[in-house]
Every structure is written in C-alpha cells, then in structure tokens.
Design a protein around this motif. Sequence first.
Motif, PDB file in Angstrom:
ATOM      1  N   ASP A 276       0.812  -1.218   0.000  1.00 54.08           N
ATOM      2  CA  ASP A 276       0.000   0.000   0.000  1.00 54.08           C
ATOM      3  C   ASP A 276       0.849   1.272   0.000  1.00 54.08           C
ATOM      4  N   ILE A 277       1.976   1.220  -0.715  1.00 58.66           N
ATOM      5  CA  ILE A 277       2.812   2.410  -0.914  1.00 58.66           C
ATOM      6  C   ILE A 277       2.696   2.771  -2.393  1.00 58.66           C
ATOM      7  N   LYS A 278       1.713   3.623  -2.695  1.00 60.11           N
ATOM      8  CA  LYS A 278       1.350   3.888  -4.090  1.00 60.11           C
ATOM      9  C   LYS A 278       1.744   5.277  -4.573  1.00 60.11           C
ATOM     10  N   TYR A 279       2.305   6.101  -3.702  1.00 58.27           N
ATOM     11  CA  TYR A 279       2.639   7.477  -4.066  1.00 58.27           C
ATOM     12  C   TYR A 279       3.512   7.499  -5.325  1.00 58.27           C
ATOM     13  N   GLY A 280       3.094   8.283  -6.325  1.00 56.76           N
ATOM     14  CA  GLY A 280       3.873   8.457  -7.546  1.00 56.76           C
ATOM     15  C   GLY A 280       3.963   7.244  -8.441  1.00 56.76           C
ATOM     16  N   SER A 281       3.137   6.236  -8.187  1.00 55.64           N
ATOM     17  CA  SER A 281       3.187   5.005  -8.986  1.00 55.64           C
ATOM     18  C   SER A 281       2.402   5.166 -10.286  1.00 55.64           C
TER      19      SER A 281
END
Length: 190
Positions: free
Chosen positions: A161-166
């Motif tokens: 759940d680390i979606k920043y800038g993906s």
Amino acid sequence: MKTMFKGLSAIVMLIALVSFTNAIEKKKINVEDSKIEWIGEKLTGSHMGTINLKEGHFVMEGGELTGGEFIADMNTINVTDLSGDGKKKLEGHLNSDDFFGVNQYPTAKFVINNVAKKGKGSYGISGTMTIKGTSNPIAFDLKMDGEQAYTEIVIDRTKYDIKYGSGSFFDNLGDKTIYDEFTLKINLKY
C-alpha cells in the motif's frame, strides 16, 4: 539381559549423538556491523540510502540454515546520495504516510518460512515480508560465507500500500513517476 542392555545403551548413545550433531542453534545478527542499502528509482533518476536492522537471527540445524527472523528499524531511513535540505526533505517524505508511515509502523519484519539448499552456502529462501502492517510472500537467494550472509531483494512497494507516484495507479505523472520496485542489498554479520 546384559546383551539387551548393551544394545539399548548403544541405541540411546546413537540417538544422543545424532541429536547433538543436529542441534538447533540461533545465530544472532550483529546489527552494528550489518548493512542494508536501498535503491529506489524514478523516471528521471534514482536515490539510495541505508536502513538499520533492529534485531535478527538465523536458525541453524546441523550447520545448515533452516529459518530466521529480522526486524528493520524504519526510523533509521537514511538518504546517502543527497545532502542538506534535499536530504532532509526526501527522508521526511519517505518517513511520511505517502511512503513508510514510520510513526504508525516503526518496524518492518521478515520471517523465513522455507529454506531450500542450492549448493555450498547457497539457499533459496521463501518467507513473509511485513511493511506498513501488510504481509506478503517473497522469495530470493541467500549466500552464506563464514560469518556473513548476503542477498539482493527486489520489492514491489505497491503490494504494501505504498502507491505514491506510482504509474500503475496514477495517470499523467510524467517525469514525476516513481517505479514500483525498490532494491535492498543486504549484508548480515553474525
């Protein structure tokens, strides 16, 4: 009766010898001498740094790896390719909820579930990685040499759940796109 007693004694001694040679041993990781380096890439370049291991151990049986558990201190995320304000800004962002949310999730954990011997000192490892309270299976090769072990692991951050800038989740990011995978280069001393 005497012969039966001698035979029984021999069996007990054999079992004790086999048990002794296959003794289970915990090899505690020397966290001060161990090193975890990370590399994260984006469309326009990359950043790198380190993170400290809080604690860890390998489980050995008969001199062979059978398990282990490792906890990383997420509060120690360090950027090594920047200095000054740029370094502080990126470290702050990596610690924020956009990335690792270290206030709520101060540690990450890896547990070895299965080990397959591949050759002298070389093992195939499968286990469970927990980052930001989310656990996923992961597999990689590990080399053990003397009193050190080393590996390189590629992790898909979006599975935690680390979606920043993906670019997999957001459109029109252009040159602000951050790749989903990051690499950990690990050298453990024990």
